[in-house]
Design a protein around this motif. Structure first.
Motif, short mmCIF file in Angstrom:
data_model
loop_
_atom_site.label_atom_id
_atom_site.label_comp_id
_atom_site.label_asym_id
_atom_site.label_seq_id
_atom_site.Cartn_x
_atom_site.Cartn_y
_atom_site.Cartn_z
N LEU A 61 1.06 -0.95 -0.16
CA LEU A 61 -0.15 0.24 -0.37
C LEU A 61 1.02 1.62 -0.06
N PRO A 64 4.01 0.67 -3.69
CA PRO A 64 3.98 -0.28 -4.04
C PRO A 64 4.45 -0.02 -5.69
N ILE A 93 -4.07 -0.86 -3.83
CA ILE A 93 -3.68 -0.52 -3.99
C ILE A 93 -2.70 -0.06 -5.18
#
Ligand SMILES: [Zn+2]
Length: 240
Positions: A61, A64, A93
């Motif tokens: 999160l 990424p 995400i």
């Protein structure tokens, strides 16, 4: 494997599925891809896999790559597994540079492409015109307004659309910042941060979710960190 469409060329045999989905979803910006790179029409190159192994969900999160962003498959329709499994939340995400590049890198930049559309209750709301997001929301709004009367209370007094802000309690930008997310009526919504627990709950009827999904919007009610008022324009996740 040939061209994804007229303008998007696949340069190698082993292009990851996640990149193919992005090429199909964002033809205005993306040109092509190979096994680990995404090529933008303006010449920018983004790497798919940053090579960092074994990231936790929280690390994905916070930091990424595009591979992480595309690692969970959103299940369209009513056949999804409810409640969501731990940390299963496709679309949550987000590789921020990807969205900043398309929609704008700050509030002023995003504002240039914000347009007004009519919402389902007749009010006027603001959304990004980029990638056809506002047009898609306007179509969803028109269809939602024709749902039977008992559904209309969920669509009145909406929580909001475009506002440049971080997700509560994080340093990560909400997609409301890009003018590509809408919160419907908060009065009938459930949000893990309000409930202060991870026990899934939802009061939004599925008839509403189906209309949004039809026009390219994912629903935060399908996330482990549930946010049932939240719909977000993410056509790359709705191609199945
Ligand atoms: Zn939201």
């Amino acid at each position: 494997m040939g061209a994804v469409n007229d303008s998007n060329q696949i340069n190698a045999k082993s292009v990851p599925a996640g990149l193919i989905r992005l090429l199909k979803a964002y033809p205005d910006f993306l040109d092509s891809a190979d096994e680990n790179s995404l090529y933008w029409k303006d010449g920018t190159v983004m790497i798919y896999d940053d090579g960092i192994q074994g990231k936790s969900h929280d690390e994905m999160l916070d930091d990424p790559d595009i591979e992480d962003m595309m690692s969970q498959e959103y299940e369209k329709g009513s056949g999804w597994s409810s409640p969501p499994e731990e940390n299963f939340e496709p679309g949550r995400i987000r590789y921020e540079p990807f969205f900043k590049k398309m929609y704008g890198s700050d509030a002023t930049d995003v504002s240039r492409n914000i347009v007004s559309i009519e919402w389902a209750d007749g009010s006027v709301i603001q959304f990004s015109s980029i990638n056809g997001a506002a047009d898609s929301l306007a179509k969803a709004a028109e269809e939602l307004s024709r749902l039977p009367a008992e559904f209309q209370k969920y669509l009145k007094n909406i929580g909001g659309t475009f506002v440049w802000r971080n997700i509560a309690g994080t340093d990560r930008l909400s997609n409301h910042s890009f003018g590509t997310a809408i919160d419907i009526n908060t009065k009938y919504s459930d949000y893990w941060q309000w409930n202060r627990n991870m026990t899934y709950s939802n009061r939004i009827p599925f008839e509403i979710v189906e209309v949004f999904e039809k026009y390219g919007f994912i629903w935060g009610g399908k996330w482990y960190h549930y946010d049932t008022m939240h719909f977000e324009f993410r056509p790359e996740l709705l191609q199945n």
